[in-house]
Design a protein around this motif. Structure first.
Motif, PDB file in Angstrom:
ATOM      1  N   ASN A   1      16.515   5.358 -51.001  1.00  0.00           N
ATOM      2  CA  ASN A   1      16.978   5.308 -49.621  1.00  0.00           C
ATOM      3  C   ASN A   1      15.880   4.864 -48.665  1.00  0.00           C
ATOM      4  O   ASN A   1      16.135   4.438 -47.535  1.00  0.00           O
ATOM      5  N   ALA A   2      14.633   4.953 -49.129  1.00  0.00           N
ATOM      6  CA  ALA A   2      13.499   4.527 -48.296  1.00  0.00           C
ATOM      7  C   ALA A   2      13.315   3.012 -48.319  1.00  0.00           C
ATOM      8  O   ALA A   2      12.413   2.495 -47.659  1.00  0.00           O
ATOM      9  N   LEU A   3      14.174   2.328 -49.073  1.00  0.00           N
ATOM     10  CA  LEU A   3      14.086   0.857 -49.160  1.00  0.00           C
ATOM     11  C   LEU A   3      15.256   0.251 -48.393  1.00  0.00           C
ATOM     12  O   LEU A   3      16.325   0.024 -48.955  1.00  0.00           O
ATOM     13  N   PRO A   4      15.077   0.004 -47.116  1.00  0.00           N
ATOM     14  CA  PRO A   4      16.217  -0.422 -46.286  1.00  0.00           C
ATOM     15  C   PRO A   4      16.759  -1.798 -46.661  1.00  0.00           C
ATOM     16  O   PRO A   4      17.912  -2.110 -46.329  1.00  0.00           O
ATOM     17  N   HIS A   5      15.966  -2.620 -47.321  1.00  0.00           N
ATOM     18  CA  HIS A   5      16.410  -3.984 -47.608  1.00  0.00           C
ATOM     19  C   HIS A   5      16.929  -4.168 -49.036  1.00  0.00           C
ATOM     20  O   HIS A   5      17.246  -5.292 -49.422  1.00  0.00           O
ATOM     21  N   VAL A   6      17.010  -3.066 -49.800  1.00  0.00           N
ATOM     22  CA  VAL A   6      17.534  -3.189 -51.151  1.00  0.00           C
ATOM     23  C   VAL A   6      19.021  -3.573 -51.085  1.00  0.00           C
ATOM     24  O   VAL A   6      19.779  -3.053 -50.259  1.00  0.00           O
ATOM     25  N   GLN A   7      19.427  -4.513 -51.929  1.00  0.00           N
ATOM     26  CA  GLN A   7      20.803  -5.019 -51.893  1.00  0.00           C
ATOM     27  C   GLN A   7      21.632  -4.559 -53.090  1.00  0.00           C
ATOM     28  O   GLN A   7      22.846  -4.381 -52.964  1.00  0.00           O
ATOM     29  N   GLU A   8      20.992  -4.370 -54.230  1.00  0.00           N
ATOM     30  CA  GLU A   8      21.726  -3.976 -55.430  1.00  0.00           C
ATOM     31  C   GLU A   8      21.008  -2.840 -56.145  1.00  0.00           C
ATOM     32  O   GLU A   8      19.806  -2.914 -56.372  1.00  0.00           O
ATOM     33  N   ILE A   9      21.756  -1.806 -56.489  1.00  0.00           N
ATOM     34  CA  ILE A   9      21.242  -0.691 -57.285  1.00  0.00           C
ATOM     35  C   ILE A   9      22.098  -0.585 -58.533  1.00  0.00           C
ATOM     36  O   ILE A   9      23.299  -0.296 -58.452  1.00  0.00           O
TER      37      ILE A   9
END
Length: 484
Positions: free
Chosen positions: A17-25
């Protein structure tokens, strides 16, 4: 990070959640075990894909998931999710694919309000749930793939729902296998969508279990799975009409046709000859009759699994083109299975069968085969006598029955048969001569006796012939005397 163990990673969600720019998990089969119940602040402002399938998550779906409004693909299948069906899913207005398979929701499919908000949803997987037929499916207008398999859906589908389903004009793949559904409009099962895939295996469609005639209007049909669908009619020649291949494999890797455990009758339809890339053909446990067509071996060159067991075939044939067919290294490495058990096959096993060098499994049990089992390098590796069980007239290894007595008996029977054949030919010869004489005699003499004009003409012709012969003889003798 598929297959990476997160067993000891208690704060995995907070860290992501600390990675605001992550697009795919994508955390498939990572042993997550549970869903964190809350997030102080959802920071996934760019997240489009959340894939947590196969993690044995035993909890309800937390509300924070439905606050990620940027989500387009949400895959939560293969877990132990429970609680009520999440009505909050309608907040995800950008959602294109939703997988909740394997969950145990109370009251099954509940009424979902504002389902029309999911106007972009194209893929919906709700397999392995339970409950009555969801009555809101018709409101998802752009749905292309719908999976309701293994839900124990049963009983009558309301006519209003059938009408709603007819609105799914974009539907391409429908899977309602492993259910028992009663359709009110049962003539053609379901409305005629333009399908790419249809899965109705182990799904008893009542009350008229037949091939839906609208299948011939599906020019783009790629996947068809009808095993155990309770079909009770002859295989229609129009079924693959407009199709080049039939893809029926669950793993979507090999091209397969599974129509086993039905009551299909008649001969194997010639139209299947065009399905040249079939790797698996399973027509077992039906009522097909007649000869096994030779084109199975001539046209289906990629076939590696053939099951025709428990039908009523009466003739065995050589199903491989032999030396004319060149096998590549890839084909030689395949496991090849041929199952012709429980038919009415008669006659010897073809000697050419022993020349096959790519066969891994063979089952000829419970037929009416006879004679010596052919010798061959590969057939000698099949030491399991059950392969030939139920054929009392077969002999030779791996069976314990000796062929010597059978060969002597067969020779004696053949000699007796030849002797009987010779006597019949002699009798027929003398009978033909006698009949020919009688017919010829009465054809001439009978006509002379019955017709006076014919008799007069006949004897007059005889007299004229003798007169001419007499004159010719006298003239010839006179010429001969003058020369002397």
């Amino acid at each position: 990070m598929t297959w990476v163990s997160f067993t000891n990673a208690a704060n995995w969600l907070q860290d992501l959640n600390a990675l605001p720019h992550v697009q795919e998990i994508e955390l498939i089969s990572c042993d997550l075990g549970t869903f964190p119940r809350s997030l102080s602040h959802v920071n996934f402002t760019s997240l489009t894909t959340l894939d947590l399938r196969g993690n044995y998550i035993n909890s309800t779906i937390p509300d924070w998931v439905f606050n990620i409004t940027s989500l387009e693909f949400l895959y939560l299948g293969g877990n132990d999710l429970h609680g009520f069906f999440p009505d909050s899913v309608t907040k995800l207005t950008s959602l294109k694919a939703l997988d909740l398979s394997g969950s145990v929701f109370q009251d099954g499919f509940m009424q979902v309000t504002h389902i029309s908000n999911l106007c972009k949803l194209q893929i919906l997987c709700l397999s392995s749930l339970s409950g009555s037929f969801p009555d809101w499916l018709g409101n998802i207008k752009n749905l292309k793939s719908l999976d309701l398999s293994s839900n124990s859906l049963c009983g009558s589908v309301p006519a209003s729902i059938e009408d709603d389903l007819a609105n799914l004009s974009s539907l391409k793949s429908l899977d309602i296998s492993y259910n028992s559904i009663y359709l009110n409009k049962s003539d053609d099962w379901i409305p005629p969508f333009q399908l790419n895939g249809l899965y109705m295996g182990f799904c008893q469609i009542l009350p008229k279990p037949h091939f839906p005639k609208w299948l011939r209007t599906q020019p783009t049909l790629d996947e068809l799975y009808l095993s155990n669908a309770g079909i009770k009619e002859a295989f229609p020649n129009w079924l693959p009409s407009g199709l080049r291949y039939l893809y029926l494999s669950d793993n979507k890797i090999t091209e397969s046709l599974h129509l086993s455990h039905n009551n299909l009758s008649g001969q194997i339809p010639h139209c299947l000859k065009s399905c040249t890339e079939l790797a698996t053909l399973d027509l077992g446990h039906n009522n097909f009759i007649g000869n096994i067509p030779t084109w199975i071996g001539e046209s289906l060159l990629y076939l590696k699994t053939l099951s025709l067991r428990s039908n009523a075939f009466t003739d065995m044939w050589l199903f491989i083109k032999g030396s004319e067919l060149e096998y590549t290294t890839r084909q030689l490495s395949m496991d090849t299975l041929i199952d012709l058990s429980n038919n009415y096959l008669s006659g010897n096993i073809p000697e050419e069968l022993a020349a096959l060098n790519f066969l891994n499994h063979l089952n000829l049990s419970y037929n009416n085969l006879s004679g010596r089992i052919p010798n061959g390098n590969q057939l000698q590796t099949f030491t399991d006598s059950s392969i030939y069980a139920g054929n009392p007239n077969l002999c030779g290894p791996p069976l314990t029955k000796n062929c010597t007595l059978n060969i002597a008996k067969a020779g004696e029977e053949e000699q007796n048969e030849d002797s009987s054949k010779s006597r019949m030919e002699t009798l027929w010869l003398y009978t033909s001569i006698t009949l020919g004489f009688i017919i010829g005699f009465w054809a001439i003499c009978g006509s002379l006796l019955l017709q006076q004009t014919w008799r007069t003409s006949y004897f007059r012709a005889i007299d004229n012939m003798f007169d001419k012969l007499y004159v010719m003889m006298v003239v010839t003798v006179a010429k001969y005397k003058r020369k002397l």
